[in-house]
Design a protein around this motif. Structure first.
Motif, short mmCIF file in Angstrom:
data_model
loop_
_atom_site.label_atom_id
_atom_site.label_comp_id
_atom_site.label_asym_id
_atom_site.label_seq_id
_atom_site.Cartn_x
_atom_site.Cartn_y
_atom_site.Cartn_z
N GLU B 44 19.01 89.31 23.16
CA GLU B 44 20.36 88.90 23.53
C GLU B 44 20.71 89.51 24.88
O GLU B 44 20.53 90.72 25.08
CB GLU B 44 21.37 89.34 22.47
CG GLU B 44 21.20 88.63 21.14
CD GLU B 44 22.26 89.04 20.13
OE1 GLU B 44 22.75 88.17 19.39
OE2 GLU B 44 22.59 90.24 20.10
N PHE B 45 21.23 88.69 25.76
CA PHE B 45 21.57 89.10 27.12
C PHE B 45 22.65 90.17 27.10
O PHE B 45 23.63 90.08 26.36
CB PHE B 45 22.06 87.87 27.89
CG PHE B 45 22.66 88.18 29.23
CD1 PHE B 45 24.04 88.27 29.39
CD2 PHE B 45 21.85 88.37 30.34
CE1 PHE B 45 24.59 88.54 30.62
CE2 PHE B 45 22.39 88.64 31.57
CZ PHE B 45 23.78 88.72 31.71
N TYR B 48 23.19 91.39 34.04
CA TYR B 48 22.33 90.91 35.14
C TYR B 48 22.76 91.57 36.44
O TYR B 48 23.95 91.59 36.78
CB TYR B 48 22.45 89.39 35.22
CG TYR B 48 22.08 88.78 36.56
CD1 TYR B 48 23.02 88.05 37.29
CD2 TYR B 48 20.79 88.88 37.07
CE1 TYR B 48 22.69 87.46 38.49
CE2 TYR B 48 20.46 88.29 38.28
CZ TYR B 48 21.42 87.59 39.00
OH TYR B 48 21.09 87.00 40.19
N ASP B 56 26.74 89.83 36.43
CA ASP B 56 27.17 89.26 35.15
C ASP B 56 27.01 90.33 34.09
O ASP B 56 25.88 90.66 33.74
CB ASP B 56 26.35 88.02 34.81
CG ASP B 56 26.78 87.36 33.50
OD1 ASP B 56 26.20 86.30 33.16
OD2 ASP B 56 27.67 87.88 32.79
N SER B 58 28.77 90.13 31.15
CA SER B 58 29.51 89.55 30.03
C SER B 58 28.84 89.77 28.68
O SER B 58 29.47 89.56 27.63
CB SER B 58 29.73 88.05 30.27
OG SER B 58 28.48 87.39 30.36
N GLY B 59 27.58 90.18 28.68
CA GLY B 59 26.89 90.40 27.42
C GLY B 59 27.03 91.81 26.86
O GLY B 59 26.63 92.06 25.72
#
Lengths: 113, 116
Positions: B44-45, B48, B56, B58-59
């Motif tokens: 699962e991300f 980045y 990013d 958001s994970g």
């Protein structure tokens, strides 16, 4: 609903059999479709990479993408014991350099000699 | 190095402790990703990086998780006040920058975190 669905059930096949794996997805923005192979306690390694709909063949491996059905498949012909691993489908949408991947849960494949 | 290097390969800690996981990407790869893989699940991300900045994040599951990449190469994932649910394999991946985001991700072997 998860973005990528992959029935995680293990699969045992005799050597030489065809292995068939598949994933479905819900995000229409996905354009790049991949299959990764992951050996026990190792990181995933890219096996097949496909852009948009169609088939791609590489040796004993064939990847198929059907964007209209949001369905991708991986076929392994003449399976070998060395193919025993977990196979993960992955996909991404393009844009701004971020190749963030959404993965399925993976299928553990065991090829029995 | 020849591939993505992650240290430690295994980390056992107690609930409430602070943990740092390190990733050394392939030389020249400006894009770096962190993923988390729980047992029986796909990765699962988490975050980045493009260069030094988190493009990013958001994970990241909550504010106990933080990652840095101060010089655009090595990255550190930091987890504060660890919980048993943080137990997982933490994977790092790197790639060459590609504006179409089609570059292959190269994964390290992961850091397996166990929180007792």
């Amino acid at each position: 609903q998860k973005e990528v669905e992959q029935d995680p059930g293990p699969l045992s096949v005799p050597e030489g059999a065809i292995v068939s794996l598949n994933c479905t997805y819900s995000n229409s923005a996905f354009q790049y479709f991949m299959w990764y192979r992951q050996y026990s306690r190792k990181g995933p390694e890219l096996l097949m990479y496909t852009y948009s709909s169609g088939n791609k063949e590489d040796g004993r491996f064939t990847a198929q993408v059907d964007k209209s059905s949001k369905y991708i498949s991986l076929f392994i012909r003449d399976s070998q014991p060395s193919d025993s691993a977990t196979y993960l489908c992955a996909m991404s949408a393009r844009g701004r350099g971020n190749n963030r991947l959404a993965f399925g849960k993976g299928n553990q494949v065991v090829v029995i000699p | 190095g020849a591939g993505v290097s992650q240290t430690p390969s295994n980390k056992v800690t107690e609930k409430g402790k602070y943990v740092e996981l390190r990733c050394d990407p392939i030389s020249g790869h400006t894009a770096l990703y962190w993923y988390r893989q729980s047992l029986g699940q796909g990765p699962e991300f988490l975050i980045y990086f493009q260069g030094t900045g988190a493009a990013d994040d958001s994970g990241l599951p909550n504010d106990r998780f933080f990652a840095v990449r101060p010089e655009g190469s090595v990255s550190t994932l930091k987890i504060q006040r660890t919980e048993r649910g943080d137990s997982a394999m933490y994977l790092c991946a790197s790639s060459l920058y590609n504006p179409d985001a089609t570059g292959e991700l190269f994964f390290g072997e992961g850091s397996r975190l166990t929180v007792l």
